[in-house]
Enzyme design. Structure first.
Site, PDB file in Angstrom:
ATOM      1  N   ALA A   1       0.870  -1.164   0.000  1.00 15.77           N
ATOM      2  CA  ALA A   1       0.000   0.000   0.000  1.00 15.77           C
ATOM      3  C   ALA A   1       0.915   1.223   0.000  1.00 15.77           C
ATOM      4  O   ALA A   1       2.111   1.107   0.283  1.00 15.77           O
ATOM      5  CB  ALA A   1      -0.859  -0.009   1.259  1.00 15.77           C
TER       6      ALA A   1
ATOM      7  N   GLY B   1       0.641  -5.036   0.870  1.00 14.04           N
ATOM      8  CA  GLY B   1      -0.581  -5.022   0.061  1.00 14.04           C
ATOM      9  C   GLY B   1      -0.359  -5.593  -1.327  1.00 14.04           C
ATOM     10  O   GLY B   1      -1.302  -6.072  -1.964  1.00 14.04           O
TER      11      GLY B   1
ATOM     12  N   GLU C   1      -0.679  -9.233  -0.839  1.00 14.36           N
ATOM     13  CA  GLU C   1      -2.106  -9.472  -0.556  1.00 14.36           C
ATOM     14  C   GLU C   1      -2.923  -9.402  -1.853  1.00 14.36           C
ATOM     15  O   GLU C   1      -3.857 -10.180  -2.057  1.00 14.36           O
ATOM     16  CB  GLU C   1      -2.592  -8.462   0.484  1.00 14.36           C
ATOM     17  CG  GLU C   1      -1.975  -8.703   1.855  1.00 14.36           C
ATOM     18  CD  GLU C   1      -2.328  -7.635   2.856  1.00 14.36           C
ATOM     19  OE1 GLU C   1      -2.891  -7.986   3.913  1.00 14.36           O
ATOM     20  OE2 GLU C   1      -2.070  -6.447   2.578  1.00 14.36           O
TER      21      GLU C   1
HETATM   22  N1  T1G Z   1       4.709   3.339  -0.151  1.00  6.98           N
HETATM   23  C1  T1G Z   1       5.186   4.558  -0.521  1.00  6.98           C
HETATM   24  N2  T1G Z   1       6.480   4.795  -0.935  1.00  6.98           N
HETATM   25  C2  T1G Z   1       7.279   3.743  -0.992  1.00  6.98           C
HETATM   26  C3  T1G Z   1       6.859   2.429  -0.613  1.00  6.98           C
HETATM   27  C4  T1G Z   1       5.506   2.252  -0.197  1.00  6.98           C
HETATM   28  N3  T1G Z   1       5.016   1.063   0.148  1.00  6.98           N
HETATM   29  N4  T1G Z   1       7.919   1.601  -0.768  1.00  6.98           N
HETATM   30  C5  T1G Z   1       8.944   2.356  -1.213  1.00  6.98           C
HETATM   31  N5  T1G Z   1       8.578   3.627  -1.343  1.00  6.98           N
HETATM   32  C6  T1G Z   1       9.392   4.747  -1.836  1.00  6.98           C
HETATM   33  C7  T1G Z   1      10.544   5.085  -0.896  1.00  6.98           C
HETATM   34  O1  T1G Z   1      10.141   5.983   0.098  1.00  6.98           O
HETATM   35  C8  T1G Z   1      11.558   5.698  -1.844  1.00  6.98           C
HETATM   36  O2  T1G Z   1      11.184   7.025  -2.074  1.00  6.98           O
HETATM   37  C9  T1G Z   1      11.346   4.904  -3.123  1.00  6.98           C
HETATM   38  O3  T1G Z   1      10.034   4.325  -3.012  1.00  6.98           O
HETATM   39  C10 T1G Z   1      12.340   3.800  -3.320  1.00  6.98           C
HETATM   40  O4  T1G Z   1      12.359   3.023  -2.154  1.00  6.98           O
HETATM   41  C11 T1G Z   1      -2.615  -3.055   3.596  1.00  6.98           C
HETATM   42  C12 T1G Z   1      -0.740  -1.778   5.268  1.00  6.98           C
HETATM   43  C13 T1G Z   1      10.374  -2.145  -2.055  1.00  6.98           C
HETATM   44  C14 T1G Z   1      12.217  -3.264  -0.923  1.00  6.98           C
HETATM   45  O5  T1G Z   1       6.660  -2.110   3.810  1.00  6.98           O
HETATM   46  O6  T1G Z   1      10.763  -2.223   1.640  1.00  6.98           O
HETATM   47  O7  T1G Z   1       0.996  -2.703   2.384  1.00  6.98           O
HETATM   48  O8  T1G Z   1      13.107   8.191  -1.101  1.00  6.98           O
HETATM   49  O9  T1G Z   1      14.726   3.537  -1.497  1.00  6.98           O
HETATM   50  O10 T1G Z   1      16.025   0.128  -1.525  1.00  6.98           O
HETATM   51  O11 T1G Z   1      -1.316  -4.724   4.416  1.00  6.98           O
HETATM   52  O12 T1G Z   1      11.233   0.269  -0.659  1.00  6.98           O
HETATM   53  O13 T1G Z   1      13.026   7.747  -3.516  1.00  6.98           O
HETATM   54  O14 T1G Z   1      11.434   9.390  -2.474  1.00  6.98           O
HETATM   55  O15 T1G Z   1      13.405   1.746  -0.294  1.00  6.98           O
HETATM   56  O16 T1G Z   1      15.160  -0.520  -3.803  1.00  6.98           O
HETATM   57  C15 T1G Z   1       4.120  -2.695   3.040  1.00  6.98           C
HETATM   58  C16 T1G Z   1       8.283  -0.927   1.750  1.00  6.98           C
HETATM   59  C17 T1G Z   1       3.419  -1.394   3.092  1.00  6.98           C
HETATM   60  C18 T1G Z   1       7.606  -2.224   1.639  1.00  6.98           C
HETATM   61  C19 T1G Z   1      12.641  -1.305  -2.432  1.00  6.98           C
HETATM   62  N6  T1G Z   1       5.269  -2.595   2.166  1.00  6.98           N
HETATM   63  N7  T1G Z   1       9.321  -0.720   0.755  1.00  6.98           N
HETATM   64  O17 T1G Z   1      13.804  -0.977  -1.746  1.00  6.98           O
HETATM   65  O18 T1G Z   1      14.161   1.403  -2.660  1.00  6.98           O
HETATM   66  S1  T1G Z   1       2.107  -1.440   4.260  1.00  6.98           S
HETATM   67  C20 T1G Z   1       6.469  -2.301   2.639  1.00  6.98           C
HETATM   68  C21 T1G Z   1      10.494  -1.381   0.808  1.00  6.98           C
HETATM   69  C22 T1G Z   1       0.907  -2.356   3.500  1.00  6.98           C
HETATM   70  C23 T1G Z   1      -1.228  -3.567   3.675  1.00  6.98           C
HETATM   71  C24 T1G Z   1      -0.245  -2.711   4.359  1.00  6.98           C
HETATM   72  C25 T1G Z   1      11.527  -0.991  -0.197  1.00  6.98           C
HETATM   73  C26 T1G Z   1      11.635  -1.951  -1.403  1.00  6.98           C
HETATM   74  P1  T1G Z   1      12.242   8.131  -2.301  1.00  6.98           P
HETATM   75  P2  T1G Z   1      13.735   2.451  -1.549  1.00  6.98           P
HETATM   76  P3  T1G Z   1      14.903  -0.005  -2.472  1.00  6.98           P
END
Ligand code: T1G
Length: 705
Positions: free
Chosen positions: A66, A105, A108
């Site tokens: 998400a 998400g 999911e």
């Molecule tokens: N939402 C918004 N921005 C995101 C994002 C996300 N989920 N994931 C990454 N970004 C942005 C990040 O801030 C950065 O921005 C750019 O993308 C590159 O990320 C309902 C509630 C995928 C492994 O927890 O673990 O789903 O700094 O530098 O090292 O159940 O990003 O460039 O402006 O980290 O290659 C669950 C989070 C959400 C995964 C890539 N998902 N992301 O790593 O790049 S909660 C996560 C990561 C959810 C549901 C629930 C990593 C990555 P900027 P990066 P990277």
């Protein structure tokens, strides 16, 4: 191909419709993407010529969750569940085609699809717990139905990813596609589309739930094994409740329970802190003032001087990242010992299933041992990792200046010495930078990148990039005694020692700190690291130290008594043979009481609240000083350092974020109280006083920069 909206396109290959999501950089399920997906699904589902649908993503990854940046804001429809319902209710099979990372998400979403195929390099995870949340899009109910309750508990409570092979073996995905993902997914779609009938839904798979129901004790067993790691955290415990619901309740009731517990977490301070921390980690990589033409230099070969604990750990990071590294030592004995430690570390990881023997061989082959200092001449980056002695470091940098190739980066792993002074012995101070790794360097994620006065911008840009390449969290600091982390730590340590003189005992201080969320208390950490760390320096300083301030010498006295810590079976605590469990020792308590008496300190009752305030507010106050002096760029960098390098609980966001949650005025009032009692160490930081005067927070300070 039809462009449904900015983020989604719809295409056809024969009877298979292909929905492509394209929301760079990680295809987060932002509002625009959700709208596009729903419209594309509607269109493909009503098209009678379509027999199957493929859901695939453009760019470097499948949906990574998400959109975290939308959390805490008014929800915009359609929500995630509308998309999921649209998929599950499709009369045509929908195949999720996965590359990169299917996370949160995103996984999911794939779990609501009827089938999942992936490339061999794909990874899968529900990392919500790292955001203080739980999977709120049905993941807690659908994942266990596919992979079983044991694996679901492990995946969701850790948030760790699994690879495609493991996902396939556990039933999470239906096929690993070799070659082009789109082509493989379309072929799979054609196959299942031709089958006809109602496509299979994960929600209807109950065989693994029935099996789990036969063993109700699994949850308490899992809590017993892993609960210690969750101390103080809401999310892992809420996750366990949703998984119990998955096993014991019908699907829709389980979903309702998941939604209830998810909402509780979403509104919690812990999750707010951990979501702040997620973006703070990414912010740390952005260095204002580094002009776009500060191009990072590509590091093809690294050389490390010193194969001791730090040098060996640092070398492993480069080998893990696939970068060849020369490990230089003065004599064969030290070199063999260093290589032996590296191989054992890899073998321990392999024993835990983290590496294969082939992985070990590949990484060891990237580490070239050497007894020839001149070998530094080939390297793009050289990191000196010898023990802390200014004379020795200057001698090494003098030699590096003569031998290293032009443009090579000269790094020092010092944790305390003045890098400007080290740089000054070279004719190229612009190429000198601090790369302060933390022990064990192959594990700890933090690297303090210390820019000296003359360090060039391209060197800084390169160091920050190398930190990311090594899968570390690089944080930029300026030269200052203790840089960021150790500068703050000394306030934490000092207060813990003073509190013991004034009336607390080591076990009380440690319990108050672990209840607050630290993994270990101050004195248990001393015993683990060894009380003799810094002993010679302390002893030497005793004779010459100014007498206008207070000191605690108990740790030095413990060393004189041979109580060096776990390694001697006794330190601040005593340890049963073979055990790491600290046991309070009357001999230490007697020493403490005698010391207080000798110093005329009247011992008093100390509350846990006072312990936490003094051990946490000291670093906060110093953090404000570091910001004023420009040693740290922003409060969130300080939080990153303290959480990833010093064990501050991530679910409190870090000391500066925590100070904002307590309220800076409250923090300052207490600091002023401590200042009245102990003037020298508790001078309120001018920035803290200014922010309180202006009614601002550290977050405001950061936003205003
Ligand atoms: N939402 C918004 N921005 C995101 C994002 C996300 N989920 N994931 C990454 N970004 C942005 C990040 O801030 C950065 O921005 C750019 O993308 C590159 O990320 C309902 C509630 C995928 C492994 O927890 O673990 O789903 O700094 O530098 O090292 O159940 O990003 O460039 O402006 O980290 O290659 C669950 C989070 C959400 C995964 C890539 N998902 N992301 O790593 O790049 S909660 C996560 C990561 C959810 C549901 C629930 C990593 C990555 P900027 P990066 P990277």
């Amino acid at each position: 191909m039809a462009q449904i909206n900015e983020f989604v396109s719809l295409d056809r290959e024969g009877a298979v419709a292909i929905i492509t999501a394209n929301n760079p950089p990680v295809n987060a399920l932002s509002h625009g993407l959700r709208v596009g997906l729903l419209d594309a699904l509607k269109e493909a589902k009503v098209d009678a010529t379509v027999t199957a649908i493929v859901l695939i993503c453009a760019g470097r990854t499948f949906v990574a969750g998400a959109d975290i940046s939308e959390f805490g804001k008014p929800p915009r429809l359609p929500g995630l569940n509308e998309i999921f319902d649209a998929i599950e209710s499709s009369p045509k099979p929908i195949v999720a085609a996965i590359h990169g990372t299917a996370l949160g998400g995103g996984l999911e979403l794939a779990l609501t699809c009827h089938y999942r195929v992936a490339v061999a390099s794909a990874r899968f995870g529900l990392p919500e717990v790292k955001l203080g949340l739980l999977p709120g899009g049905g993941g807690t109910q659908r994942l266990p139905r596919l992979v079983g309750i044991d694996k679901a508990m492990a995946m969701i409570t850790t948030g760790d990813m699994i690879g495609a092979a493991e996902a396939s073996a556990s039933g999470l995905i239906d096929e690993i596609v070799s070659g082009d993902l789109r082509a493989g997914a379309v072929a799979f779609g054609q196959k299942v589309g031709a089958k006809g009938g109602k496509p299979p839904l994960v929600r209807d798979r109950n065989d693994k739930m029935v099996a789990a129901r036969a063993n109700p004790g699994i949850f308490d067993e899992f809590r017993k094994t892993h609960g210690r790691r969750w101390r103080g955290q809401m999310a892992p415990n809420h996750i366990m409740k949703t998984l119990e619901a998955a096993v014991n309740l019908p699907f829709d009731q389980g979903i309702a329970e998941e939604r209830r517990l998810f909402t509780e977490l979403m509104n919690s301070d812990q999750s707010k802190a951990q979501r702040y921390f997620f973006f703070a980690e990414r912010e740390a990589a952005k260095i204002p003032g580094l002009s776009p033409d500060a191009k990072p230099i590509e590091i093809k070969l690294c050389a490390i001087i010193g194969a001791g604990t730090m040098g060996g750990g640092i070398a492993m990071n480069f080998a893990n990242a696939g970068i060849p590294v020369i490990l230089i030592e003065q004599d064969q004995k030290n070199l063999d010992r260093g290589l032996g430690v590296i191989r054992r570390n890899y073998e321990n990881s392999a024993a835990r299933g983290g590496l294969t023997p082939a992985d070990i061989d590949r990484r060891m082959a990237l580490i070239r041992p050497s007894l020839t200092f001149d070998d530094v001449a080939q390297a793009d980056l050289i990191i000196e990792a010898v023990y802390e002695n200014m004379g020795l470091k200057k001698e090494i940098f003098g030699k590096l200046d003569r031998l290293a190739k032009p443009g090579a980066i000269l790094g020092t792993n010092t944790s305390a010495l003045n890098i400007d002074e080290i740089a000054a012995v070279t004719s190229r101070p612009q190429d000198v930078i601090g790369l302060h790794f933390f022990s064990p360097a192959n594990i700890m994620r933090l690297v303090e990148v210390v820019r000296a006065e003359k360090t060039g911008k391209d060197i800084i840009a390169t160091a920050m990039q190398v930190g990311k390449q090594l899968k570390k969290v690089p944080v930029l600091a300026r030269v200052y005694e203790g840089f960021i982390g150790n500068a703050m730590l000394r306030h934490y340590g000092r207060e813990a020692h003073f509190l013991v003189e004034e009336g607390a005992m080591p076990q009380q201080v440690d319990k108050a700190l672990t209840d607050f969320g630290y993994a270990m208390g101050m004195f248990a950490v001393h015993d683990l690291a060894g009380n003799d760390v810094g002993y010679r320096m302390r002893k030497a300083a005793q004779a010459s130290r100014p007498n206008d301030r207070r000191y605690s010498d108990i740790i030095t006295l413990l060393c004189d008594m041979g109580r060096l810590g776990q390694k001697t079976g006794k330190g601040w605590y005593r340890y049963e043979p073979g055990s790491r469990t600290p046991i309070p020792d009357p001999e230490v308590e007697a020493l403490i009481i005698a010391q207080a008496k000798a110093k005329g300190i009247e011992r008093r009752v100390i509350t846990d609240e006072e312990i936490v305030k003094r051990c946490v507010y000291g670093p906060i106050n110093e953090g404000a000083v570091l910001l004023e002096k420009g040693i740290a760029l922003r409060p969130s960098d300080i939080d990153i350092v303290y959480v990833t390098g010093y064990g501050f609980p991530s679910w409190r966001g870090g000391p500066m974020f925590y100070a904002d949650t307590v309220g800076l005025k409250n923090v300052l009032d207490d600091i002023k109280r401590f200042h009245e009692r102990d003037g020298f160490f508790w001078k309120p930081a001018p920035l803290l006083e200014q922010l309180v005067r202006e009614g601002k927070s550290f977050a405001d300070y950061q936003a205003g920069r």
